[in-house]
Design a protein around this motif. Structure first.
Motif, PDB file in Angstrom:
ATOM      1  N   TRP A  78     -34.918  36.791   2.508  1.00 29.41           N
ATOM      2  CA  TRP A  78     -34.393  37.796   1.575  1.00 29.41           C
ATOM      3  C   TRP A  78     -35.489  38.790   1.225  1.00 29.41           C
ATOM      4  CZ3 TRP A  78     -35.333  37.228  -4.096  1.00 29.41           C
ATOM      5  CH2 TRP A  78     -34.692  38.222  -4.856  1.00 29.41           C
ATOM      6  N   ALA A  79     -35.199  40.093   1.394  1.00 31.87           N
ATOM      7  CA  ALA A  79     -36.101  41.167   0.970  1.00 31.87           C
ATOM      8  C   ALA A  79     -35.454  41.857  -0.226  1.00 31.87           C
ATOM      9  CB  ALA A  79     -36.336  42.167   2.098  1.00 31.87           C
ATOM     10  N   PRO A  80     -35.963  41.678  -1.451  1.00 29.99           N
ATOM     11  CA  PRO A  80     -35.281  42.188  -2.642  1.00 29.99           C
ATOM     12  C   PRO A  80     -35.240  43.710  -2.695  1.00 29.99           C
ATOM     13  CG  PRO A  80     -37.436  41.324  -3.222  1.00 29.99           C
ATOM     14  CD  PRO A  80     -37.201  40.958  -1.786  1.00 29.99           C
ATOM     15  N   ARG A  81     -34.136  44.224  -3.196  1.00 30.98           N
ATOM     16  CA  ARG A  81     -33.973  45.664  -3.396  1.00 30.98           C
ATOM     17  C   ARG A  81     -34.779  46.141  -4.601  1.00 30.98           C
ATOM     18  NH1 ARG A  81     -33.754  50.113  -4.883  1.00 30.98           N
ATOM     19  NH2 ARG A  81     -32.086  51.660  -4.816  1.00 30.98           N
ATOM     20  N   TYR A  82     -34.912  45.290  -5.619  1.00 37.45           N
ATOM     21  CA  TYR A  82     -35.660  45.620  -6.836  1.00 37.45           C
ATOM     22  C   TYR A  82     -36.782  44.590  -6.999  1.00 37.45           C
ATOM     23  CZ  TYR A  82     -31.279  48.125  -7.676  1.00 37.45           C
ATOM     24  OH  TYR A  82     -30.180  48.927  -7.551  1.00 37.45           O
ATOM     25  N   PRO A  83     -37.930  44.802  -6.366  1.00 42.63           N
ATOM     26  CA  PRO A  83     -38.974  43.761  -6.349  1.00 42.63           C
ATOM     27  C   PRO A  83     -39.435  43.326  -7.732  1.00 42.63           C
ATOM     28  CG  PRO A  83     -39.433  45.460  -4.714  1.00 42.63           C
ATOM     29  CD  PRO A  83     -38.291  45.964  -5.535  1.00 42.63           C
ATOM     30  N   LYS A  84     -39.718  44.281  -8.634  1.00 43.48           N
ATOM     31  CA  LYS A  84     -40.237  43.883  -9.941  1.00 43.48           C
ATOM     32  C   LYS A  84     -39.182  43.128 -10.734  1.00 43.48           C
ATOM     33  CE  LYS A  84     -42.809  45.360 -13.973  1.00 43.48           C
ATOM     34  NZ  LYS A  84     -43.589  46.439 -14.627  1.00 43.48           N
ATOM     35  N   CYS A  85     -37.936  43.575 -10.642  1.00 41.94           N
ATOM     36  CA  CYS A  85     -36.847  42.894 -11.350  1.00 41.94           C
ATOM     37  C   CYS A  85     -36.679  41.469 -10.828  1.00 41.94           C
ATOM     38  CB  CYS A  85     -35.560  43.682 -11.161  1.00 41.94           C
ATOM     39  SG  CYS A  85     -34.151  43.087 -12.105  1.00 41.94           S
ATOM     40  N   PRO A 142     -27.972  50.253  11.139  1.00 40.39           N
ATOM     41  CA  PRO A 142     -28.485  49.802   9.846  1.00 40.39           C
ATOM     42  C   PRO A 142     -27.860  48.471   9.459  1.00 40.39           C
ATOM     43  CG  PRO A 142     -26.805  51.467   9.509  1.00 40.39           C
ATOM     44  CD  PRO A 142     -27.008  51.367  10.999  1.00 40.39           C
ATOM     45  N   PRO A 143     -28.413  47.776   8.442  1.00 39.05           N
ATOM     46  CA  PRO A 143     -27.788  46.535   7.957  1.00 39.05           C
ATOM     47  C   PRO A 143     -26.371  46.800   7.456  1.00 39.05           C
ATOM     48  CG  PRO A 143     -30.001  46.797   7.066  1.00 39.05           C
ATOM     49  CD  PRO A 143     -29.666  48.083   7.728  1.00 39.05           C
ATOM     50  N   ARG A 144     -25.519  45.798   7.556  1.00 43.02           N
ATOM     51  CA  ARG A 144     -24.162  45.915   7.048  1.00 43.02           C
ATOM     52  C   ARG A 144     -24.188  45.866   5.526  1.00 43.02           C
ATOM     53  NH1 ARG A 144     -21.956  41.326   8.414  1.00 43.02           N
ATOM     54  NH2 ARG A 144     -21.298  40.504   6.398  1.00 43.02           N
ATOM     55  N   LEU A 145     -23.613  46.879   4.895  1.00 43.93           N
ATOM     56  CA  LEU A 145     -23.636  46.982   3.433  1.00 43.93           C
ATOM     57  C   LEU A 145     -22.477  46.199   2.840  1.00 43.93           C
ATOM     58  CD1 LEU A 145     -24.711  48.237   0.793  1.00 43.93           C
ATOM     59  CD2 LEU A 145     -23.213  50.201   1.235  1.00 43.93           C
ATOM     60  N   GLU A 146     -22.788  45.366   1.843  1.00 46.99           N
ATOM     61  CA  GLU A 146     -21.786  44.643   1.071  1.00 46.99           C
ATOM     62  C   GLU A 146     -22.029  44.936  -0.406  1.00 46.99           C
ATOM     63  OE1 GLU A 146     -19.293  42.925   2.142  1.00 46.99           O
ATOM     64  OE2 GLU A 146     -19.758  42.634   4.271  1.00 46.99           O
ATOM     65  N   VAL A 147     -21.005  45.422  -1.107  1.00 43.70           N
ATOM     66  CA  VAL A 147     -21.111  45.765  -2.524  1.00 43.70           C
ATOM     67  C   VAL A 147     -20.287  44.758  -3.325  1.00 43.70           C
ATOM     68  CG1 VAL A 147     -20.741  47.531  -4.285  1.00 43.70           C
ATOM     69  CG2 VAL A 147     -21.405  48.204  -1.957  1.00 43.70           C
ATOM     70  N   ARG A 148     -20.905  44.160  -4.327  1.00 41.72           N
ATOM     71  CA  ARG A 148     -20.243  43.196  -5.194  1.00 41.72           C
ATOM     72  C   ARG A 148     -20.571  43.518  -6.653  1.00 41.72           C
ATOM     73  NH1 ARG A 148     -18.712  42.272  -0.792  1.00 41.72           N
ATOM     74  NH2 ARG A 148     -18.302  40.274   0.255  1.00 41.72           N
ATOM     75  N   PHE A 170     -30.537  40.394   3.406  1.00 42.50           N
ATOM     76  CA  PHE A 170     -30.537  38.986   3.800  1.00 42.50           C
ATOM     77  C   PHE A 170     -30.455  38.909   5.326  1.00 42.50           C
ATOM     78  CE2 PHE A 170     -29.017  39.159  -0.486  1.00 42.50           C
ATOM     79  CZ  PHE A 170     -29.458  38.001  -1.100  1.00 42.50           C
ATOM     80  N   THR A 171     -31.391  38.181   5.938  1.00 44.36           N
ATOM     81  CA  THR A 171     -31.442  38.078   7.392  1.00 44.36           C
ATOM     82  C   THR A 171     -31.530  36.618   7.799  1.00 44.36           C
ATOM     83  OG1 THR A 171     -32.639  40.187   7.475  1.00 44.36           O
ATOM     84  CG2 THR A 171     -32.591  38.868   9.491  1.00 44.36           C
ATOM     85  N   CYS A 172     -30.644  36.217   8.696  1.00 40.00           N
ATOM     86  CA  CYS A 172     -30.662  34.864   9.248  1.00 40.00           C
ATOM     87  C   CYS A 172     -31.464  34.877  10.544  1.00 40.00           C
ATOM     88  CB  CYS A 172     -29.241  34.386   9.497  1.00 40.00           C
ATOM     89  SG  CYS A 172     -29.159  32.726  10.213  1.00 40.00           S
ATOM     90  N   HIS A 173     -32.459  33.993  10.645  1.00 43.06           N
ATOM     91  CA  HIS A 173     -33.310  33.895  11.825  1.00 43.06           C
ATOM     92  C   HIS A 173     -32.993  32.594  12.560  1.00 43.06           C
ATOM     93  CE1 HIS A 173     -36.206  37.185  10.753  1.00 43.06           C
ATOM     94  NE2 HIS A 173     -35.667  36.952   9.561  1.00 43.06           N
ATOM     95  N   GLY A 174     -32.596  32.734  13.821  1.00 41.79           N
ATOM     96  CA  GLY A 174     -32.365  31.574  14.668  1.00 41.79           C
ATOM     97  C   GLY A 174     -33.504  31.390  15.663  1.00 41.79           C
ATOM     98  N   GLU A 175     -33.331  30.464  16.569  1.00 44.60           N
ATOM     99  CA  GLU A 175     -34.377  30.192  17.558  1.00 44.60           C
ATOM    100  C   GLU A 175     -34.576  31.368  18.507  1.00 44.60           C
ATOM    101  OE1 GLU A 175     -33.130  26.593  19.402  1.00 44.60           O
ATOM    102  OE2 GLU A 175     -33.742  25.319  17.725  1.00 44.60           O
TER     103      GLU A 175
END
Length: 253
Positions: A48-55, A21-27, A103-108
């Motif tokens: 970026w894929a938002p966790r709360y789309p409407k917000c 799974p994605p690495r979880l970071e809590v702030r 958040f996902t970084c896309h390279g070549e």
């Protein structure tokens, strides 16, 4: 039959059966986060894929940065910068709850391992907001100053960039410090912001997503996806195991 059960379990499993799974970071709100990117090459971009789309304003999967630099999205204007000592990394400052997401970084050569950010409480603009759900039709939002200061204070609430005003489903008390609302109303979902009257325009943000039982809650409702879909799949597993046990019993006779 056994292989079919394992296939269904693999579809449900969030761990090793489906990959890491994605690495979880809590702030906390008002904090910052460094988003690393190990992709080589001169061209890359962040999604970026938002966790709360409407917000977050329903942006869908949004490109937020690229190399070479491109236009900055309004959601992160003035808060997102490349890290000077880590090529491709991003520093996101002054976090708010609607920043939560993947958040996902896309390279070549493809996407890098994603980072899932969860922005929780904290103190931002000397304000903080807590929530307390006492029943399916009663949710209380409480706004207070941080650090806690003596003396009277009045607060103003903004919902999806519009003043809350007087609503039959949302009752304000204690000079606006608390709002008791009905979370089953679709009008109550989105980005809530508490502001201190007489202070600057900044406030503290909290996100409320559409409830599971709301009319028209479809695939965009994450609660609907992660509660209804696994329940249906588990029902199929139970039916399959029951049929298999019945077959074994008849065979034994």
């Amino acid at each position: 039959m056994g292989s079919a059960v394992w296939v269904l379990l693999a579809l449900l499993a969030p761990g090793p059966l489906r990959g890491s799974p994605p690495r979880l970071e809590v702030r906390g709100a008002g904090d910052q986060i460094l988003l690393p990117c190990g992709a080589p090459g001169p061209r890359l971009h962040w999604v970026w894929a938002p966790r709360y789309p409407k917000c977050a304003g329903d942006p869908g999967n949004l490109e937020i940065a690229r190399l070479p630099p491109g236009p900055e999205p309004p959601q992160f204007r003035g808060r997102l910068d490349p890290h000077p000592s880590a090529p491709g990394a991003l520093l996101l400052r002054d976090l708010v709850m609607s920043d939560s997401g993947t958040f996902t970084c896309h390279g070549e050569s493809g996407p890098e391992p994603p980072v899932r950010l969860e922005v929780t409480g904290g103190c931002r603009n000397n304000l903080t907001v807590s929530s307390n759900r006492t029943s399916p039709s009663a949710l209380t939002l409480r706004c207070r100053r941080c650090p806690l200061l003596a003396g009277p204070a009045s607060f103003r609430w903004v919902l999806n960039s519009q003043p809350l005003g007087n609503q039959r489903w949302a009752t304000k008390r204690e000079q606006g410090a608390t709002v008791r609302l009905d979370p089953s109303r679709r009008a109550a979902s989105g980005r809530w912001e508490c502001r201190l009257l007489g202070a600057g325009p900044g406030g503290f943000e909290i996100c409320l997503e559409p409830p599971l039982r709301a009319v028209g809650a479809g695939p965009g409702s994450e609660l609907g996806i992660w509660v209804v879909a696994p329940a249906a799949a588990l029902g199929l597993i139970g039916a399959g195991l029951g049929a298999w046990c019945l077959w074994r019993r008849r065979r034994g006779r």
